[in-house]
Scaffold this motif. Structure first.
Motif, PDB file in Angstrom:
ATOM      1  N   PRO A  94       0.837  -1.206   0.000  1.00  0.00           N
ATOM      2  CA  PRO A  94       0.000   0.000   0.000  1.00  0.00           C
ATOM      3  C   PRO A  94       0.871   1.255   0.000  1.00  0.00           C
ATOM      4  N   GLN A  95       0.402   2.255  -0.712  1.00  0.00           N
ATOM      5  CA  GLN A  95       1.082   3.546  -0.735  1.00  0.00           C
ATOM      6  C   GLN A  95       0.296   4.507   0.175  1.00  0.00           C
ATOM      7  N   ILE A  96       0.937   4.994   1.217  1.00  0.00           N
ATOM      8  CA  ILE A  96       0.275   5.920   2.128  1.00  0.00           C
ATOM      9  C   ILE A  96       0.494   7.333   1.595  1.00  0.00           C
ATOM     10  N   VAL A  97      -0.580   7.941   1.106  1.00  0.00           N
ATOM     11  CA  VAL A  97      -0.496   9.285   0.517  1.00  0.00           C
ATOM     12  C   VAL A  97      -0.444  10.296   1.655  1.00  0.00           C
ATOM     13  N   ILE A  98       0.692  10.983   1.781  1.00  0.00           N
ATOM     14  CA  ILE A  98       0.863  11.914   2.898  1.00  0.00           C
ATOM     15  C   ILE A  98       0.868  13.377   2.462  1.00  0.00           C
ATOM     16  N   ALA A  99       1.024  13.645   1.162  1.00  0.00           N
ATOM     17  CA  ALA A  99       1.011  15.030   0.683  1.00  0.00           C
ATOM     18  C   ALA A  99       0.630  15.065  -0.785  1.00  0.00           C
ATOM     19  N   ARG A 100      -0.002  16.153  -1.170  1.00  0.00           N
ATOM     20  CA  ARG A 100      -0.297  16.416  -2.582  1.00  0.00           C
ATOM     21  C   ARG A 100       0.207  17.817  -2.910  1.00  0.00           C
ATOM     22  N   ASP A 101       0.939  17.936  -4.000  1.00  0.00           N
ATOM     23  CA  ASP A 101       1.552  19.202  -4.413  1.00  0.00           C
ATOM     24  C   ASP A 101       2.409  19.789  -3.298  1.00  0.00           C
ATOM     25  N   GLY A 102       3.054  18.903  -2.518  1.00  0.00           N
ATOM     26  CA  GLY A 102       3.944  19.340  -1.464  1.00  0.00           C
ATOM     27  C   GLY A 102       3.260  19.769  -0.182  1.00  0.00           C
ATOM     28  N   LEU A 103       1.920  19.722  -0.146  1.00  0.00           N
ATOM     29  CA  LEU A 103       1.166  20.139   1.037  1.00  0.00           C
ATOM     30  C   LEU A 103       0.767  18.910   1.837  1.00  0.00           C
ATOM     31  N   PRO A 104       1.258  18.765   3.084  1.00  0.00           N
ATOM     32  CA  PRO A 104       0.895  17.603   3.898  1.00  0.00           C
ATOM     33  C   PRO A 104      -0.613  17.512   4.095  1.00  0.00           C
ATOM     34  N   LEU A 105      -1.137  16.296   4.016  1.00  0.00           N
ATOM     35  CA  LEU A 105      -2.573  16.078   4.173  1.00  0.00           C
ATOM     36  C   LEU A 105      -2.941  15.993   5.648  1.00  0.00           C
ATOM     37  N   ASP A 106      -4.058  16.638   6.001  1.00  0.00           N
ATOM     38  CA  ASP A 106      -4.570  16.515   7.365  1.00  0.00           C
ATOM     39  C   ASP A 106      -5.014  15.091   7.648  1.00  0.00           C
ATOM     40  N   SER A 107      -5.491  14.411   6.610  1.00  0.00           N
ATOM     41  CA  SER A 107      -5.953  13.027   6.746  1.00  0.00           C
ATOM     42  C   SER A 107      -5.284  12.169   5.684  1.00  0.00           C
ATOM     43  N   PRO A 108      -4.101  11.665   5.955  1.00  0.00           N
ATOM     44  CA  PRO A 108      -3.450  10.766   4.992  1.00  0.00           C
ATOM     45  C   PRO A 108      -4.319   9.530   4.747  1.00  0.00           C
TER      46      PRO A 108
END
Length: 453
Positions: free
Chosen positions: A387-401
């Motif tokens: 599984p790939q844990i998505v932690i940021a999009r466009d360099g912005l950390p996600l509040d809810s990975p």
């Protein structure tokens, strides 16, 4: 009827035929020069021969009996596939985009004896197999639609081609893209990076050497890594045959450093230099690329990664049922730049399988991946088993990975994922648009592997 009038008629007819032949010779795009066939009719008049050729488009091939007689040639193009395609004659006419089930006529004009190349220019389709050659030969039958030849598929040949292509991985090629560029540190602490935009040879896959547009001779260009608060100077020398600029996509910069000629700066003309200067105020997962004539310069190789600071990790948290330990150490940070067009084509970090680089880990390692899409279409990146844990999009950390096994990255996007290499073995990692990774000649394009020992 008088002899004088008959001679005048004959003179007129032969003048007309000569004009047609002259038109055929001067109007053929990239034609092999030769005589255009002319029929002599029973009444003594002459006409240019006509050929009608049926062509079928599908995923991902161009089929039909691509043979015509010299003279007027028309293609009847039908899209038998499930997505839109077009058909283009190299240096010649083209169809509009043809929807599934639709048919369009493509008039090629008068063609002389020779060969003519055709392709679909939807991103990735030509590389996946949508290329064909029309042979114009004096022995072809004119004035009829050609039948689609019924040929038996050689499945054993396809099996062998796929197996052979996979066994070549990893293949050695000249050049490694994306290497980290060490800066020159000035007396005031400014980190200075020298970049030269130029055209040079680049081996995308074994034997496929292209004229790439590159920064410092590599594709992707050098990776730039700086810390938050660093003063940055990028000195860009233009050795291209045309003007260029550099847009740092995803980093906050002053307007006059945004790299959009002629709005924020003058075009960097061939033989000149421009300095980009700014302070990296915030963490960023970004990229730098040409903006001027970007539809040509970027797919051909003028793209690279730009990283500022460290990406915060969801340490000690449970994401989609997966626990990230509080003491995780990152074994590898991987920039993976996606492309699908230009001379580079379907590729990961400037290389096409089997020349893509495998990534080696020990069981239990954690690694971080930054996807950068510098192509023209979305790519769903699939990593087998992990599984790939998505932690940021466009360099912005996600509040809810969140975790997923397939992550879609649109053009211009950056997606950061955290992966736990917990199972030993060789695991395939690829774009899940299947014609971006496989063709009749075997595996190619946007494929690599994670090797866990």
């Amino acid at each position: 009827m008088s002899t004088t009038r008959t001679n005048e008629d004959r003179t007129t007819r032969w003048y007309f035929v000569a004009v047609i032949i002259l038109f055929a010779v001067i109007s053929v795009p990239m034609a092999t020069m030769g005589a255009v066939a002319v029929w002599k009719n029973d009444d003594g008049t002459s006409t240019v021969r006509t050929s009608n050729v049926d062509v079928q488009l599908s995923e991902f091939k161009i089929s039909g009996n691509m043979v015509a007689a010299p003279g007027e040639v028309t293609l009847t193009v039908t899209n038998k596939g499930t997505v839109a395609h077009d058909l283009i004659m190299t240096n010649g006419p083209r169809t509009a985009m043809i929807q599934p089930g639709a048919t369009e006529t493509l008039q090629l004009g008068v063609l002389a004896v020779g060969t003519y190349e055709f392709f679909c220019d939807v991103a990735g389709h030509a590389d996946a197999g949508m290329r064909a050659t029309l042979s114009v030969t004096a022995t072809a039958v004119a004035n009829s639609h050609t039948d689609h030849a019924s040929t038996e598929i050689d499945y054993a040949k396809l099996d062998k081609a796929m197996n052979d292509s996979i066994l070549k991985f990893p293949a050695k090629t000249e050049g490694i893209g994306g290497v980290v560029l060490e800066p020159k540190v000035l007396s005031d602490g400014t980190k200075e990076f020298d970049l030269t935009a130029k055209i040079g040879k680049w081996e995308v896959e074994p034997g496929k050497i292209v004229d790439a547009w590159s920064y410092n001779g590599i594709v992707p260009g050098p990776t730039i890594k700086v810390n938050v608060g660093d003063k940055v100077r990028m000195i860009v020398h233009n050795e291209l045959p045309m003007g260029t600029d550099v847009h740092v996509h995803g980093v906050e910069v002053p307007n006059n450093m945004d790299g959009v000629a002629p709005i924020t700066q003058k075009l960097i003309e061939p033989g000149t230099t421009f300095n980009y200067e700014f302070t990296a105020n915030k963490p960023a997962v970004a990229m730098y690329h040409a903006h001027h004539m970007g539809q040509m310069q970027v797919p051909n190789g003028l793209f690279a990664a730009f990283l500022v600071g460290e990406m915060p990790l969801p340490l000690g948290k449970t994401v989609s049922g997966l626990t990230v330990p509080a003491n995780v150490t990152i074994a590898q940070e991987i920039p993976m730049v996606l492309n699908d067009a230009g001379v580079i084509g379907l590729s990961l970090n400037g290389k096409s399988f089997p020349a893509t680089a495998p990534y080696a880990f020990k069981t239990g390692d954690w690694f971080l991946v930054h996807y950068f899409n510098e192509g023209l279409q979305i790519h769903p990146m699939h990593l087998h088993q992990f599984p790939q844990i998505v932690i940021a999009r466009d360099g912005l950390p996600l509040d809810s990975p969140y975790a997923a096994d397939t992550i879609s990255i649109a053009p211009g996007e950056r997606v950061t994922v955290l992966v736990h290499a917990e199972k030993p073995g060789t695991w395939v990692w690829h774009c899940h648009i299947l014609n971006h990774v496989e063709r009749d000649e075997g595996m190619f394009g946007m494929v690599t592997a994670v090797v866990v020992s």
